[in-house]
Design a protein around this motif. Sequence first.
Motif, mmCIF file in Angstrom:
data_model
loop_
_atom_site.group_PDB
_atom_site.id
_atom_site.type_symbol
_atom_site.label_atom_id
_atom_site.label_comp_id
_atom_site.label_asym_id
_atom_site.label_seq_id
_atom_site.Cartn_x
_atom_site.Cartn_y
_atom_site.Cartn_z
ATOM 1 N N ASP A 35 0.858 -1.184 0.000
ATOM 2 C CA ASP A 35 0.000 0.000 0.000
ATOM 3 C C ASP A 35 0.899 1.240 0.000
ATOM 4 O O ASP A 35 2.118 1.126 -0.042
ATOM 5 C CB ASP A 35 -0.948 -0.003 1.207
ATOM 6 N N GLY A 36 0.265 2.423 0.024
ATOM 7 C CA GLY A 36 1.057 3.650 0.004
ATOM 8 C C GLY A 36 1.724 3.854 -1.348
ATOM 9 O O GLY A 36 1.232 3.380 -2.377
ATOM 10 N N LEU A 37 2.831 4.553 -1.329
ATOM 11 C CA LEU A 37 3.500 4.916 -2.588
ATOM 12 C C LEU A 37 4.577 3.900 -2.971
ATOM 13 O O LEU A 37 5.493 3.621 -2.193
ATOM 14 C CB LEU A 37 4.143 6.298 -2.445
ATOM 15 N N THR A 38 4.438 3.336 -4.170
ATOM 16 C CA THR A 38 5.433 2.404 -4.715
ATOM 17 C C THR A 38 6.010 3.024 -5.981
ATOM 18 O O THR A 38 5.255 3.540 -6.811
ATOM 19 C CB THR A 38 4.757 1.063 -5.103
ATOM 20 N N THR A 86 -3.297 2.937 -7.611
ATOM 21 C CA THR A 86 -3.659 3.863 -8.693
ATOM 22 C C THR A 86 -2.391 4.376 -9.357
ATOM 23 O O THR A 86 -1.462 4.824 -8.678
ATOM 24 C CB THR A 86 -4.469 5.055 -8.139
ATOM 25 N N LEU A 87 -2.379 4.313 -10.672
ATOM 26 C CA LEU A 87 -1.212 4.757 -11.431
ATOM 27 C C LEU A 87 -1.252 6.258 -11.670
ATOM 28 O O LEU A 87 -2.278 6.807 -12.071
ATOM 29 C CB LEU A 87 -1.211 4.037 -12.790
ATOM 30 N N TRP A 144 9.752 9.870 -1.267
ATOM 31 C CA TRP A 144 9.539 9.037 -0.082
ATOM 32 C C TRP A 144 8.619 7.845 -0.354
ATOM 33 O O TRP A 144 7.616 7.640 0.339
ATOM 34 C CB TRP A 144 9.021 9.894 1.090
ATOM 35 N N PRO A 145 8.954 7.028 -1.348
ATOM 36 C CA PRO A 145 8.150 5.813 -1.563
ATOM 37 C C PRO A 145 8.370 4.842 -0.410
ATOM 38 O O PRO A 145 9.378 4.929 0.299
ATOM 39 C CB PRO A 145 8.737 5.235 -2.862
ATOM 40 N N LYS A 146 7.438 3.887 -0.238
ATOM 41 C CA LYS A 146 7.652 2.844 0.773
ATOM 42 C C LYS A 146 8.571 1.762 0.229
ATOM 43 O O LYS A 146 9.296 1.122 0.973
ATOM 44 C CB LYS A 146 6.314 2.222 1.160
#
Length: 252
Positions: free
Chosen positions: A128-131, A149-150, A201-203
């Motif tokens: 989840d979050g930002l990849t 979501t892209l 700050w991606p996970k």
Amino acid sequence: MSARGLSFGIDIGGSGVKGAIVDLTTGELTHERIKITTPQPSTPAAVASACAELCTRANWEGPVGLTLPAVVLDGYARTAANIDPSWIGTDARALFSEALGGRTVSVLNDADAAGLAEDRYGAARELDGLTLLLTFGTGIGSAVLYNGTLVPNSELGHLEVHGVEAEHMAAASVKDREDLTYAQWAERVSTVLVTMENLFWPKVFVVGGGISRDYGKWIPLLSNRTPVIPAVLKNTAGIVGAAMAVAEGITP
Ligand code: BGC
């Protein structure tokens, strides 16, 4: 998408045009992918007829999703990396639809397609979050995904890192061209990843492209702080993402 959950994806690259029927219930190809060498020059018309040939060879008559190594907005190619510059400004959606007998098509960036596929079926499935997904090949492609979501056309391979474009510093092709060891190349990749993680700050970073098959040789050498995991769909991700895009009406 057909009643049996099948769709068709074509991944257009600088060296090959690759396509296959995709089973969207599993994210797997129903047959070995078909590859045609990218015509040279790789003009829109020449590539479109290669795509028509792929559909004929696969005996596929339904809607088709296609990727380009380019920014794609509303079906128009706005840049062209590793394909003929005459793509810039081309209405790719209209071109492919006409070359394929008027059927429904979706066109999107190649790394964006890979990101959709990894998010649904692959390495990013549980995240989840930002990849941030990065593909290392001739260039560096990127897909930004937030809770599935892209955010299309991120083009992070062109981000300036210490005065140099990221893909000029650390694409897989640069490793080959400059004959870098994995350690030398991993240092450059780390520099690129640190720049990106300080901005976004991606996970997690998911890394794809052919060189991700050898991930054991370089992921452990990376020194950035965000976890880096290998893509799992390998060379089918673009095809699968393209097939998803047309079946689900995802149009950047
Ligand atoms: C292009 C991107 C593409 C990437 C991978 C870059 O040079 O600008 O659009 O996704 O290469 O093919």
